[in-house]
Design a protein around this motif. Structure first.
Motif, PDB file in Angstrom:
ATOM      1  N   LYS A 151      49.385  48.500  30.242  1.00  0.00           N
ATOM      2  CA  LYS A 151      48.367  49.359  30.940  1.00  0.00           C
ATOM      3  C   LYS A 151      48.342  49.166  32.503  1.00  0.00           C
ATOM      4  CE  LYS A 151      45.063  47.704  28.542  1.00  0.00           C
ATOM      5  NZ  LYS A 151      45.801  47.166  27.516  1.00  0.00           N
ATOM      6  N   PRO A 152      47.938  50.347  33.150  1.00  0.00           N
ATOM      7  CA  PRO A 152      47.594  49.998  34.574  1.00  0.00           C
ATOM      8  C   PRO A 152      46.218  49.231  34.676  1.00  0.00           C
ATOM      9  CG  PRO A 152      47.039  52.210  33.892  1.00  0.00           C
ATOM     10  CD  PRO A 152      47.660  51.562  32.844  1.00  0.00           C
ATOM     11  N   CYS A 153      46.456  47.832  34.633  1.00  0.00           N
ATOM     12  CA  CYS A 153      45.149  47.098  34.541  1.00  0.00           C
ATOM     13  C   CYS A 153      44.179  47.298  35.898  1.00  0.00           C
ATOM     14  CB  CYS A 153      45.342  45.517  34.403  1.00  0.00           C
ATOM     15  SG  CYS A 153      44.257  44.452  34.081  1.00  0.00           S
ATOM     16  N   MET A 154      42.951  47.710  35.755  1.00  0.00           N
ATOM     17  CA  MET A 154      42.145  47.917  36.577  1.00  0.00           C
ATOM     18  C   MET A 154      42.685  48.730  37.977  1.00  0.00           C
ATOM     19  SD  MET A 154      39.625  45.990  35.712  1.00  0.00           S
ATOM     20  CE  MET A 154      38.450  45.877  37.036  1.00  0.00           C
ATOM     21  N   SER A 155      43.508  49.643  37.607  1.00  0.00           N
ATOM     22  CA  SER A 155      44.128  50.357  38.841  1.00  0.00           C
ATOM     23  C   SER A 155      44.814  49.655  39.725  1.00  0.00           C
ATOM     24  CB  SER A 155      43.035  51.435  39.354  1.00  0.00           C
ATOM     25  OG  SER A 155      42.674  52.400  38.311  1.00  0.00           O
ATOM     26  N   GLN A 174      39.898  48.741  43.407  1.00  0.00           N
ATOM     27  CA  GLN A 174      39.077  49.984  43.239  1.00  0.00           C
ATOM     28  C   GLN A 174      37.452  48.857  42.812  1.00  0.00           C
ATOM     29  OE1 GLN A 174      39.870  53.169  40.868  1.00  0.00           O
ATOM     30  NE2 GLN A 174      41.425  53.936  42.257  1.00  0.00           N
ATOM     31  N   GLN A 175      37.722  47.814  42.093  1.00  0.00           N
ATOM     32  CA  GLN A 175      36.653  47.318  41.386  1.00  0.00           C
ATOM     33  C   GLN A 175      36.461  45.888  41.653  1.00  0.00           C
ATOM     34  OE1 GLN A 175      34.619  49.241  39.269  1.00  0.00           O
ATOM     35  NE2 GLN A 175      35.702  51.195  39.428  1.00  0.00           N
ATOM     36  N   LEU A 176      35.251  45.184  41.566  1.00  0.00           N
ATOM     37  CA  LEU A 176      34.988  44.113  41.488  1.00  0.00           C
ATOM     38  C   LEU A 176      33.963  43.461  40.653  1.00  0.00           C
ATOM     39  CD1 LEU A 176      32.098  43.093  43.458  1.00  0.00           C
ATOM     40  CD2 LEU A 176      33.405  43.938  45.207  1.00  0.00           C
ATOM     41  N   THR A 177      34.025  42.252  40.298  1.00  0.00           N
ATOM     42  CA  THR A 177      33.051  41.678  39.273  1.00  0.00           C
ATOM     43  C   THR A 177      32.152  40.531  39.956  1.00  0.00           C
ATOM     44  OG1 THR A 177      34.272  42.524  37.168  1.00  0.00           O
ATOM     45  CG2 THR A 177      32.702  40.633  36.844  1.00  0.00           C
ATOM     46  N   VAL A 178      31.004  40.212  39.841  1.00  0.00           N
ATOM     47  CA  VAL A 178      30.214  39.091  40.254  1.00  0.00           C
ATOM     48  C   VAL A 178      29.758  38.715  38.891  1.00  0.00           C
ATOM     49  CG1 VAL A 178      28.442  38.227  41.548  1.00  0.00           C
ATOM     50  CG2 VAL A 178      29.676  40.252  42.403  1.00  0.00           C
ATOM     51  N   ALA A 179      30.004  37.322  38.701  1.00  0.00           N
ATOM     52  CA  ALA A 179      29.636  36.684  37.576  1.00  0.00           C
ATOM     53  C   ALA A 179      28.155  36.135  37.822  1.00  0.00           C
ATOM     54  CB  ALA A 179      30.638  35.569  37.353  1.00  0.00           C
ATOM     55  N   PRO A 180      27.655  35.784  36.464  1.00  0.00           N
ATOM     56  CA  PRO A 180      26.302  35.348  36.743  1.00  0.00           C
ATOM     57  C   PRO A 180      25.975  34.146  37.878  1.00  0.00           C
ATOM     58  CG  PRO A 180      26.884  35.225  34.402  1.00  0.00           C
ATOM     59  CD  PRO A 180      28.153  35.706  35.186  1.00  0.00           C
ATOM     60  N   ASP A 181      26.841  33.324  38.048  1.00  0.00           N
ATOM     61  CA  ASP A 181      26.592  32.289  39.025  1.00  0.00           C
ATOM     62  C   ASP A 181      27.113  32.620  40.294  1.00  0.00           C
ATOM     63  OD1 ASP A 181      29.380  32.377  38.829  1.00  0.00           O
ATOM     64  OD2 ASP A 181      29.726  30.038  38.361  1.00  0.00           O
ATOM     65  N   GLY A 182      27.395  33.976  40.696  1.00  0.00           N
ATOM     66  CA  GLY A 182      27.856  34.445  42.095  1.00  0.00           C
ATOM     67  C   GLY A 182      29.361  34.159  42.273  1.00  0.00           C
ATOM     68  N   THR A 183      30.337  33.853  41.121  1.00  0.00           N
ATOM     69  CA  THR A 183      31.562  33.935  41.341  1.00  0.00           C
ATOM     70  C   THR A 183      32.105  35.365  41.544  1.00  0.00           C
ATOM     71  OG1 THR A 183      32.050  31.745  40.156  1.00  0.00           O
ATOM     72  CG2 THR A 183      33.726  33.093  40.444  1.00  0.00           C
ATOM     73  N   ARG A 200      47.519  41.735  45.135  1.00  0.00           N
ATOM     74  CA  ARG A 200      47.094  43.301  45.739  1.00  0.00           C
ATOM     75  C   ARG A 200      48.671  43.944  46.362  1.00  0.00           C
ATOM     76  NH1 ARG A 200      41.778  42.641  49.131  1.00  0.00           N
ATOM     77  NH2 ARG A 200      40.442  43.729  47.663  1.00  0.00           N
ATOM     78  N   GLY A 201      48.985  45.279  46.108  1.00  0.00           N
ATOM     79  CA  GLY A 201      49.927  45.975  46.434  1.00  0.00           C
ATOM     80  C   GLY A 201      51.103  45.590  45.748  1.00  0.00           C
ATOM     81  N   GLU A 202      52.400  45.409  46.675  1.00  0.00           N
ATOM     82  CA  GLU A 202      53.677  45.287  45.644  1.00  0.00           C
ATOM     83  C   GLU A 202      54.379  44.178  46.581  1.00  0.00           C
ATOM     84  OE1 GLU A 202      55.780  48.686  45.865  1.00  0.00           O
ATOM     85  OE2 GLU A 202      54.362  49.948  44.922  1.00  0.00           O
ATOM     86  N   ASP A 203      53.939  43.401  47.297  1.00  0.00           N
ATOM     87  CA  ASP A 203      54.650  42.258  47.984  1.00  0.00           C
ATOM     88  C   ASP A 203      54.839  41.016  46.942  1.00  0.00           C
ATOM     89  OD1 ASP A 203      55.094  43.791  50.315  1.00  0.00           O
ATOM     90  OD2 ASP A 203      53.386  42.769  51.223  1.00  0.00           O
ATOM     91  N   PHE A 239      51.332  48.807  37.904  1.00  0.00           N
ATOM     92  CA  PHE A 239      51.234  47.703  38.987  1.00  0.00           C
ATOM     93  C   PHE A 239      51.671  46.321  38.433  1.00  0.00           C
ATOM     94  CE2 PHE A 239      47.953  50.874  38.878  1.00  0.00           C
ATOM     95  CZ  PHE A 239      48.171  51.593  40.181  1.00  0.00           C
ATOM     96  N   GLY A 240      52.662  46.412  37.570  1.00  0.00           N
ATOM     97  CA  GLY A 240      53.075  44.976  37.085  1.00  0.00           C
ATOM     98  C   GLY A 240      52.210  44.548  35.917  1.00  0.00           C
ATOM     99  N   GLY A 241      51.484  45.409  35.378  1.00  0.00           N
ATOM    100  CA  GLY A 241      50.511  44.937  34.202  1.00  0.00           C
ATOM    101  C   GLY A 241      49.617  44.083  34.402  1.00  0.00           C
ATOM    102  N   CYS A 242      49.146  43.271  33.575  1.00  0.00           N
ATOM    103  CA  CYS A 242      47.840  42.458  33.473  1.00  0.00           C
ATOM    104  C   CYS A 242      48.142  41.060  34.225  1.00  0.00           C
ATOM    105  CB  CYS A 242      47.173  42.108  32.467  1.00  0.00           C
ATOM    106  SG  CYS A 242      45.823  41.241  32.082  1.00  0.00           S
ATOM    107  N   ARG A 243      47.524  40.484  35.174  1.00  0.00           N
ATOM    108  CA  ARG A 243      47.926  39.464  35.730  1.00  0.00           C
ATOM    109  C   ARG A 243      47.178  38.079  34.656  1.00  0.00           C
ATOM    110  NH1 ARG A 243      51.595  39.516  37.099  1.00  0.00           N
ATOM    111  NH2 ARG A 243      51.877  41.352  35.874  1.00  0.00           N
ATOM    112  N   CYS A 244      46.219  38.494  34.256  1.00  0.00           N
ATOM    113  CA  CYS A 244      45.596  37.348  33.135  1.00  0.00           C
ATOM    114  C   CYS A 244      46.391  37.187  32.176  1.00  0.00           C
ATOM    115  CB  CYS A 244      43.970  37.635  32.896  1.00  0.00           C
ATOM    116  SG  CYS A 244      42.984  37.969  34.232  1.00  0.00           S
TER     117      CYS A 244
END
Length: 358
Positions: free
Chosen positions: A235-239, A244-253, A290-293, A309-314
């Motif tokens: 899948k095109p993970c997170m575009s 386009q998106q960011l996540t802030v975890a409960p501890d601020g990470t 990010r990107g393709e480099d 985008f190369g798929g899911c990094r995780c």
């Protein structure tokens, strides 16, 4: 030339505390404790920074965001900044008076999770008696005139109820239904053997979903997220990573995607220590993929590199130990055999590893 654009949305994970104990939850195995959560003032600062950065959509999630007593204040502040505020919830703890207050403060949308088509199955999968609370929550949302999204995580233990869960979403008068096959991070990875659907289940699901999309067109949007272990391409993970998106975890990470803590070699930064804008534009973690480099072959010259985008990094990291590898789901990946071995293995665990109270 720097072509990084401002983020459109932010997933604010207010807490990892949750009354449910779902075996497919993508939260990390090492959950943030209440003592380490950002304070009200710190979250307000995060919202201010996010809006200044360009964020227009704030999704308040968890865990269960209703576990935070300061939720009304946080909804008010995000709304006053001009953000579209969405609540991602299990529905437990959403009383009529509490919900009316959140609506008055600017809540614009609710996403409600559903585990099964009936109370017996749903409560078993949720690890608590939650199903009736979800029905009540849906009624409150529709009575207030807010749009309602219903999210269903599909897996081996509920795929047989697919038609029933679509009917339940209709009963709830949902505006959008997301039928998402499990993604294997966190607890879901721990429970993969018991969660992975069979080929037969997926084959049976396709005509059911296709019929629902056609039948409900114009009334309810139906989105089906494929079980990508069985697919030829990821899948095109997170575009795209940090696009386009960011996540802030409960501890601020601050995370480029909600599952990024799975990549243990990634140096993640915290909004307590560095401004959000600097993390978005300049941090090692956000620029890593990010990107393709960063791409290697076969991604670097693949005609799909701007599609998925190369798929899911995780997923690449969890299966190969290398987050820069081509997602092994891809049939062009030299590591596709790792996924095939998982699919060819005899049926694994039939019982879930369940976490205790948080």
């Amino acid at each position: 030339m720097d072509v990084t654009q401002p983020p459109l949305g932010m997933l604010a994970e207010l807490t990892h505390r949750c009354p449910l104990h779902c075996p497919y939850c993508s939260n990390p195995l090492e959950l943030v404790t209440r003592a380490n959560e950002l304070s009200t003032a710190q979250w307000i600062s995060v919202f201010d920074q996010a809006r200044e950065l360009g964020v227009l959509q704030v999704h308040l999630s968890g865990g269960e965001p209703l576990a935070r007593p300061d939720l009304p204040e946080l909804v008010s502040h995000a709304s006053e900044l001009g953000c579209y505020v969405s609540l991602v919830t299990s529905g437990l703890g959403l009383t009529e008076s509490r919900f009316a207050d959140l609506v008055d403060r600017g809540l614009a949308h609710v996403q409600l999770s559903v585990q099964g088509a009936d109370a017996e199955r749903a409560n078993l999968l949720a690890g608590t008696k939650a199903h009736d609370h979800k029905l009540t929550a849906a009624r409150l949302v529709k009575a207030a005139g807010l749009p309602l999204s219903v999210n269903v995580v599909l897996h081996r233990a509920n795929h047989d109820q697919l038609e029933g869960m679509i009917a339940l979403a209709e009963q709830m008068e949902a505006d959008r239904l997301e039928l998402a096959n499990t993604q294997f991070y966190g607890w879901a990875l721990r429970n993969r053997d018991a969660l992975l659907p069979t080929r037969e289940q997926l084959a049976a699901a396709e005509p059911v979903v296709r019929a629902a999309i056609e039948r409900l067109r114009g009334r309810m949007q139906v989105v089906y997220v494929l079980s990508d272990y069985y697919e030829p391409y990821p899948k095109p993970c997170m575009s795209g990573w940090g696009a386009q998106q960011l996540t802030v975890a409960p501890d601020g990470t601050v995370l480029p995607c909600p599952a990024a803590t799975a990549i243990t070699t990634l140096s993640l930064e915290n909004v307590r220590e560095r401004p959000l804008a600097e993390i978005w534009y300049d941090s090692e973690s956000f620029n890593a993929y990010r990107g393709e480099d960063w791409m290697r072959e076969p991604c670097r010259t693949c005609d799909r590199r701007s599609v998925d985008f190369g798929g899911c990094r995780c997923q690449a990291f969890q299966l190969t130990g290398d987050a820069a590898a081509t997602d092994p789901v891809c049939e062009r990946s030299p590591d596709r055999g790792l996924v095939d071995l998982i699919l060819e293995a005899p049926s694994g665990a039939s019982e879930f590893v369940m976490r205790g109270p948080r």
